[in-house]
Design a protein around this motif. Structure first.
Motif, PDB file in Angstrom:
ATOM      1  N   ARG A   1       0.693  -1.217   0.172  1.00 11.47           N
ATOM      2  CA  ARG A   1      -0.045   0.006   0.068  1.00 11.47           C
ATOM      3  C   ARG A   1       0.803   1.221  -0.042  1.00 11.47           C
ATOM      4  O   ARG A   1       0.410   2.419  -0.449  1.00 11.47           O
ATOM      5  CB  ARG A   1      -0.676   0.128   1.201  1.00 11.47           C
ATOM      6  N   GLY A   2       2.106   1.203   0.335  1.00 18.04           N
ATOM      7  CA  GLY A   2       2.794   2.177   0.560  1.00 18.04           C
ATOM      8  C   GLY A   2       4.222   1.838   0.704  1.00 18.04           C
ATOM      9  O   GLY A   2       4.612   0.829   1.199  1.00 18.04           O
TER      10      GLY A   2
ATOM     11  N   ASP B   1      10.439  10.536   5.466  1.00 21.12           N
ATOM     12  CA  ASP B   1       8.992  10.649   5.515  1.00 21.12           C
ATOM     13  C   ASP B   1       8.417  10.796   6.800  1.00 21.12           C
ATOM     14  O   ASP B   1       7.574  11.768   7.007  1.00 21.12           O
ATOM     15  CB  ASP B   1       8.409   9.584   4.935  1.00 21.12           C
TER      16      ASP B   1
ATOM     17  N   CYS C   1       3.206   7.707   4.500  1.00 22.82           N
ATOM     18  CA  CYS C   1       3.939   7.023   3.498  1.00 22.82           C
ATOM     19  C   CYS C   1       3.593   7.580   2.147  1.00 22.82           C
ATOM     20  O   CYS C   1       2.636   8.275   1.955  1.00 22.82           O
ATOM     21  CB  CYS C   1       3.303   5.804   3.751  1.00 22.82           C
ATOM     22  N   SER C   2       4.528   7.217   1.362  1.00 24.40           N
ATOM     23  CA  SER C   2       4.318   7.493  -0.208  1.00 24.40           C
ATOM     24  C   SER C   2       3.445   6.265  -0.583  1.00 24.40           C
ATOM     25  O   SER C   2       3.788   5.333  -0.534  1.00 24.40           O
ATOM     26  CB  SER C   2       5.680   7.484  -0.826  1.00 24.40           C
ATOM     27  N   GLY C   3       2.276   6.908  -1.089  1.00 25.54           N
ATOM     28  CA  GLY C   3       1.337   5.748  -1.608  1.00 25.54           C
ATOM     29  C   GLY C   3       1.554   5.799  -3.181  1.00 25.54           C
ATOM     30  O   GLY C   3       1.054   4.925  -3.846  1.00 25.54           O
ATOM     31  N   ASP C   4       2.107   6.830  -3.948  1.00 25.43           N
ATOM     32  CA  ASP C   4       2.054   6.691  -5.240  1.00 25.43           C
ATOM     33  C   ASP C   4       3.445   5.947  -5.730  1.00 25.43           C
ATOM     34  O   ASP C   4       4.620   6.642  -5.610  1.00 25.43           O
ATOM     35  CB  ASP C   4       2.275   8.118  -5.784  1.00 25.43           C
ATOM     36  N   LEU C   5       3.495   4.639  -5.712  1.00 25.49           N
ATOM     37  CA  LEU C   5       4.698   3.958  -5.902  1.00 25.49           C
ATOM     38  C   LEU C   5       4.845   3.442  -7.393  1.00 25.49           C
ATOM     39  O   LEU C   5       4.127   3.357  -8.097  1.00 25.49           O
ATOM     40  CB  LEU C   5       4.434   2.513  -5.070  1.00 25.49           C
ATOM     41  N   PHE C   6       6.378   3.438  -7.622  1.00 23.81           N
ATOM     42  CA  PHE C   6       6.723   2.816  -8.962  1.00 23.81           C
ATOM     43  C   PHE C   6       7.477   1.547  -8.549  1.00 23.81           C
ATOM     44  O   PHE C   6       8.214   1.672  -7.615  1.00 23.81           O
ATOM     45  CB  PHE C   6       7.841   3.706  -9.620  1.00 23.81           C
ATOM     46  N   THR C   7       7.093   0.545  -8.931  1.00 26.66           N
ATOM     47  CA  THR C   7       7.637  -0.929  -8.920  1.00 26.66           C
ATOM     48  C   THR C   7       8.393  -1.462  -9.976  1.00 26.66           C
ATOM     49  O   THR C   7       8.134  -1.215 -11.180  1.00 26.66           O
ATOM     50  CB  THR C   7       6.471  -1.749  -8.250  1.00 26.66           C
TER      51      THR C   7
ATOM     52  N   HIS D   1      11.614   9.445 -11.478  1.00 29.63           N
ATOM     53  CA  HIS D   1      10.659   9.885 -10.513  1.00 29.63           C
ATOM     54  C   HIS D   1      11.492  10.468  -9.112  1.00 29.63           C
ATOM     55  O   HIS D   1      10.835  10.872  -8.312  1.00 29.63           O
ATOM     56  CB  HIS D   1       9.821   8.616  -9.976  1.00 29.63           C
TER      57      HIS D   1
END
Length: 139
Positions: free
Chosen positions: A46-47, A53, A74-80, A97
């Motif tokens: 989820r983050g 942070d 938390c950072s929720g806009d994740l790049f995986t 990013h």
């Protein structure tokens, strides 16, 4: 020969639920000697929350860190990336990013994390970042 994310990622993950207090997350980071924790619900990512942070998004905002949850920091806009992707793809994502860590996901579930330190250790161990990243933590 291309190198894959699975070859350099950290697979020992530390996770917390979104409702975990900021204080508990900070204590977990201290106890585990880490700078990032993945925020999960069940087995779903989820983050991601870093030590920075916690400071910028939680402590600087004020309020009781025992009452404030990690979901607010938390950072929720994740790049995986996946374990089978080339390391160059992780590097591209980090540059594009401006992130220092990328979660590694396999079949929708977190299995690792790759950081700029992991990449530096592998690609340029004599660099300052590679040297610092490979060093034992301060006591």
């Amino acid at each position: 020969m291309a190198q894959h994310v699975r070859d350099i990622m950290t697979s020992q993950l530390v996770t917390v639920e979104p409702q975990t207090s900021v204080t508990a997350v900070a204590q977990k980071m201290r106890d585990e000697d880490i700078g990032v924790v993945l925020v999960t619900e069940g087995d779903e990512l989820r983050g991601l929350v870093s030590d920075r942070d916690l400071v910028v998004r939680a402590l600087a905002e004020g309020g009781d860190p025992d009452e404030r949850t990690v979901a607010s920091a938390c950072s929720g806009d994740l790049f995986t990336v996946t374990p089978d992707e080339e390391v160059d793809q992780a590097v591209r994502l980090m540059r594009e990013h401006a992130v220092r860590r990328v979660p590694v996901i396999d079949h929708g579930h977190p299995v690792g994390i790759v950081s700029i330190g992991d990449i530096a250790i592998e690609r340029d161990p004599e660099s300052a970042l590679g040297d610092i990243s490979a060093a034992k933590p301060n006591e």
